[in-house]
Design a protein around this motif. Structure first.
Motif, PDB file in Angstrom:
ATOM      1  N   ALA A 197      -4.472  -1.681   9.310  1.00  0.00           N
ATOM      2  CA  ALA A 197      -3.373  -2.558   8.916  1.00  0.00           C
ATOM      3  C   ALA A 197      -3.547  -3.950   9.510  1.00  0.00           C
ATOM      4  CB  ALA A 197      -2.046  -1.959   9.376  1.00  0.00           C
ATOM      5  N   TRP A 214       5.469  -1.159   8.218  1.00  0.00           N
ATOM      6  CA  TRP A 214       5.164   0.220   7.826  1.00  0.00           C
ATOM      7  C   TRP A 214       6.483   0.939   7.593  1.00  0.00           C
ATOM      8  CZ3 TRP A 214       4.717   4.664  11.720  1.00  0.00           C
ATOM      9  CH2 TRP A 214       4.608   5.890  11.029  1.00  0.00           C
ATOM     10  N   VAL A 219      -1.643   8.047   9.213  1.00  0.00           N
ATOM     11  CA  VAL A 219      -1.433   6.765   9.902  1.00  0.00           C
ATOM     12  C   VAL A 219      -2.217   6.633  11.198  1.00  0.00           C
ATOM     13  CG1 VAL A 219       0.854   6.459   8.880  1.00  0.00           C
ATOM     14  CG2 VAL A 219       0.656   7.471  11.158  1.00  0.00           C
ATOM     15  N   ALA A 245       0.870  -1.179   0.000  1.00  0.00           N
ATOM     16  CA  ALA A 245       0.000   0.000   0.000  1.00  0.00           C
ATOM     17  C   ALA A 245       0.897   1.216   0.000  1.00  0.00           C
ATOM     18  CB  ALA A 245      -0.887  -0.001   1.246  1.00  0.00           C
ATOM     19  N   THR A 268      -6.722   1.178   0.669  1.00  0.00           N
ATOM     20  CA  THR A 268      -5.338   1.029   0.233  1.00  0.00           C
ATOM     21  C   THR A 268      -4.601  -0.023   1.047  1.00  0.00           C
ATOM     22  OG1 THR A 268      -5.332   3.388  -0.304  1.00  0.00           O
ATOM     23  CG2 THR A 268      -3.211   2.280  -0.304  1.00  0.00           C
ATOM     24  N   VAL A 269      -4.756   0.013   2.361  1.00  0.00           N
ATOM     25  CA  VAL A 269      -3.957  -0.855   3.234  1.00  0.00           C
ATOM     26  C   VAL A 269      -4.588  -2.224   3.451  1.00  0.00           C
ATOM     27  CG1 VAL A 269      -3.029   1.176   4.404  1.00  0.00           C
ATOM     28  CG2 VAL A 269      -4.952  -0.050   5.416  1.00  0.00           C
ATOM     29  N   THR A 326       4.454   5.155   3.382  1.00  0.00           N
ATOM     30  CA  THR A 326       3.995   6.545   3.378  1.00  0.00           C
ATOM     31  C   THR A 326       5.108   7.434   2.841  1.00  0.00           C
ATOM     32  OG1 THR A 326       4.572   6.649   5.748  1.00  0.00           O
ATOM     33  CG2 THR A 326       2.251   6.384   5.198  1.00  0.00           C
ATOM     34  N   ALA A 340      -2.553  -5.500   2.877  1.00  0.00           N
ATOM     35  CA  ALA A 340      -1.179  -5.192   2.463  1.00  0.00           C
ATOM     36  C   ALA A 340      -0.148  -5.810   3.408  1.00  0.00           C
ATOM     37  CB  ALA A 340      -0.969  -3.684   2.400  1.00  0.00           C
ATOM     38  N   ALA A 362      -3.929   4.552   8.638  1.00  0.00           N
ATOM     39  CA  ALA A 362      -3.400   3.263   8.200  1.00  0.00           C
ATOM     40  C   ALA A 362      -3.256   2.263   9.334  1.00  0.00           C
ATOM     41  CB  ALA A 362      -2.049   3.484   7.515  1.00  0.00           C
ATOM     42  N   ILE A 403       3.071  -1.314   4.211  1.00  0.00           N
ATOM     43  CA  ILE A 403       2.438  -0.004   4.065  1.00  0.00           C
ATOM     44  C   ILE A 403       3.544   1.033   3.933  1.00  0.00           C
ATOM     45  CG2 ILE A 403       0.969   1.728   5.168  1.00  0.00           C
ATOM     46  CD1 ILE A 403      -0.239  -0.707   6.771  1.00  0.00           C
TER      47      ILE A 403
END
Length: 292
Positions: free
Chosen positions: A85, A91, A75, A5, A54-55, A63, A58, A81, A61
């Motif tokens: 998650a 991440w 987040v 993501a 999006t996440v 950013t 995933a 996120a 992740i």
């Protein structure tokens, strides 16, 4: 193939996400400006309409957004996120933010069952496009190892520099060095022009000696051409120098040159030129010298 993501498809994020997709990863992108998401779709990626979408599912992740508040916004909270998650997801924050914010967000990520890495990058738009960025990474060593395929798709110099927050500390030092180099190069260009020297020849020979640097290689011709199309905007470097000065005060470290350059960058941003590439610092030197 890793499910990634990618949140933040700006000047740096779009080519980085594209390189990850080209490397064979399953990349879903999200950006607050929908037109940038459409560009990513055109480049072969997938698009999502929300962070949660999006996440979802995933493994990793990512950013890549402008500043500390932006990272916090994407987040944290019910729509962030971390709330969506999967347990054990990595991440990776490629943004450049304050080291203390990175450390605090890493703790919150671990509480949410997510493995955090702060991984700011250097190399500008060209490095992002070429997949040749320098990546300085803070976090647990085992998480750094797990993220190897992601890092390999976006960078060529990838170094684990310590625990959470360390990547941002090293990036602050990088931005200090780059700003000082850009200022010195700008002053040298105006100096050479004042004497009517063949500036291209002058920069060529300077680049072959101790004065040579990646800043000279990448920014010298832009200064000569007065081509300040942004690869890295002055307003972002202004933000980064604020991080440097705040962190230096906290550590009790004197950075007189850094403080001076921060003031010069602040001046040009205050005059409305923050959208220029940071090589546009030349305009402040030329203005001060009466040689616009």
């Amino acid at each position: 193939m890793t499910s990634i993501a990618f949140i933040g498809l700006g000047i740096m994020g779009l080519p980085m996400a594209t390189n990850l997709a080209n490397a064979g990863h399953d990349v879903t992108g999200y950006n607050r400006s929908p037109e940038k998401t459409e560009k990513f779709k055109a480049a072969g990626g997938k698009a999502a309409r929300s962070i949660a979408e999006t996440v979802d599912g995933a493994d990793v992740i990512v950013t890549m957004v402008p500043d500390s508040p932006d990272v916090e916004a994407v987040v944290t909270g019910d729509d962030g996120a971390l709330a969506h998650a999967g347990a054990g997801a990595l991440w990776i924050d490629f943004s450049t933010i304050r080291p203390d914010v990175a450390t605090n967000l890493a703790a919150r990520a671990r509480d949410a069952g997510v493995r955090p890495l702060d991984a700011p990058v250097s190399g500008g738009e060209a490095g992002a496009i070429d997949g040749a960025l320098s990546v300085m990474v803070g976090g647990a060593p085992e998480d750094f190892d797990a993220a190897g395929e992601v890092f390999d798709a976006v960078g060529t110099t990838i170094v684990h520099v310590g625990p959470s927050g360390s990547g941002q500390t090293v990036k602050a030092a990088n931005q200090l060095i780059v700003a000082a180099n850009i200022e010195a190069l700008a002053e040298a260009v105006v100096f050479l022009e004042a004497y009517g020297v063949d500036t291209e020849a002058g920069l060529k020979v300077l680049g072959g000696g101790l004065a040579g640097s990646k800043v000279l290689d990448q920014k010298g011709q832009k200064m000569l051409d007065r081509d300040f199309k942004p690869g890295f905007r002055l307003q972002l470097h202004h933000k980064d120098l604020g991080i440097v000065n705040a962190a230096a005060r906290e550590a009790g470290v004197a950075i007189p040159l850094g403080s001076t350059v921060a003031g010069l960058v602040g001046n040009i941003v205050a005059q409305g030129d923050g959208g220029l590439d940071h090589s546009g610092l030349l305009t402040e030197v030329a203005r001060t010298s009466g040689r616009q």
